[in-house]
Scaffold this active site. Structure first.
Site, PDB file in Angstrom:
ATOM      1  N   SER A  62       0.846  -1.207   0.000  1.00  0.00           N
ATOM      2  CA  SER A  62       0.000   0.000   0.000  1.00  0.00           C
ATOM      3  C   SER A  62       0.879   1.254   0.000  1.00  0.00           C
ATOM      4  O   SER A  62       1.513   1.521  -1.006  1.00  0.00           O
ATOM      5  CB  SER A  62      -1.084   0.017   1.080  1.00  0.00           C
ATOM      6  OG  SER A  62      -2.114  -0.920   0.754  1.00  0.00           O
ATOM      7  N   HIS A  67       4.428  14.005   6.061  1.00  0.00           N
ATOM      8  CA  HIS A  67       4.389  15.445   5.767  1.00  0.00           C
ATOM      9  C   HIS A  67       4.876  16.196   6.997  1.00  0.00           C
ATOM     10  O   HIS A  67       4.437  15.890   8.116  1.00  0.00           O
ATOM     11  CB  HIS A  67       2.976  15.884   5.404  1.00  0.00           C
ATOM     12  CG  HIS A  67       2.378  15.118   4.262  1.00  0.00           C
ATOM     13  ND1 HIS A  67       2.753  15.312   2.949  1.00  0.00           N
ATOM     14  CD2 HIS A  67       1.435  14.143   4.222  1.00  0.00           C
ATOM     15  CE1 HIS A  67       2.058  14.499   2.160  1.00  0.00           C
ATOM     16  NE2 HIS A  67       1.261  13.769   2.909  1.00  0.00           N
ATOM     17  N   CYS A  82      -1.362  -3.777   3.505  1.00  0.00           N
ATOM     18  CA  CYS A  82      -2.234  -4.953   3.371  1.00  0.00           C
ATOM     19  C   CYS A  82      -1.407  -6.218   3.577  1.00  0.00           C
ATOM     20  O   CYS A  82      -1.901  -7.330   3.374  1.00  0.00           O
ATOM     21  CB  CYS A  82      -2.930  -4.957   2.022  1.00  0.00           C
ATOM     22  SG  CYS A  82      -1.816  -4.925   0.620  1.00  0.00           S
TER      23      CYS A  82
END
Lengths: 130, 130
Positions: A62, A67, A82
């Site tokens: 995934s 940030h 996953c």
């Protein structure tokens, strides 16, 4: 049944210098992926001016996103896999160890909770949904 | 004060054909970013075999991620923006319109909730934190 787990964490009180440049952030993120057993497909980093970084890693399992707001000593981090959930925990723990936040707002969601389980047709009159 | 909003949505009942190939997914995602006013820095798509796609868009405002499980008719979507929240809503609405899920598990989180507001020092004895 779910398809994966998603760690959503906001890290507060992080040393501004650690999260101001893509050079610093890149080394933490890439190493977190490497040591945790996650499978990197690609990654990209963006340097904001005068400081601040966005980094995103596309994983076979995934993604990981990162940030930074150095002016707020803040990192917002997502690790979504996953694959083996333990790998996400390892990456998370590595990043926290490297950045030493003073507090963390942490959530762990499961994704795809409502998908149907495998339908096992035992007989035409007897359908089991597990 | 927060730094942004994060839409977390699992889309169920999506037509398998729409989400099996990176070609199909790319056109939906890139257009969602374009029409919504989000600012793309870069994007990357990965085609799983025999079907399934991961796509991730690094935005000036944070990121958009999109993972598909055609075998479960499932998309897990994240749109995270530190810019105008309305832009995230527009992208989300465009994607939903294009994919026509039968149900959606939708959350909207705020990120960076605990950052301190600007500290205004009114007098040495009087500190206001708003």
């Amino acid at each position: 049944m779910t398809v994966g787990i998603h760690i959503i964490a906001d890290l507060y009180g992080v040393d501004e210098e650690l999260i101001s440049t893509s050079e610093n952030v890149l080394s933490v993120i890439e190493e977190s992926v490497r040591i945790s057993g996650l499978t990197k497909i690609s990654s990209d980093y963006y340097q904001f001016q005068p400081k601040g970084v966005s980094g995103i890693v596309l994983l076979a399992e995934s993604h990981l996103s990162f940030h930074t707001w150095p002016e707020h000593n803040l990192v917002t981090l997502d690790i979504y896999t996953c694959g083996d959930p333990h790998h996400a925990d390892l990456a998370f723990n590595y990043i926290v160890t490297k950045l030493s936040p003073t507090s963390i707002d942490y959530k762990k969601l499961t994704r795809g909770n409502q998908i149907a389980e495998d339908v096992k047709i035992v007989s035409p009159e007897h359908v089991i949904i597990q």
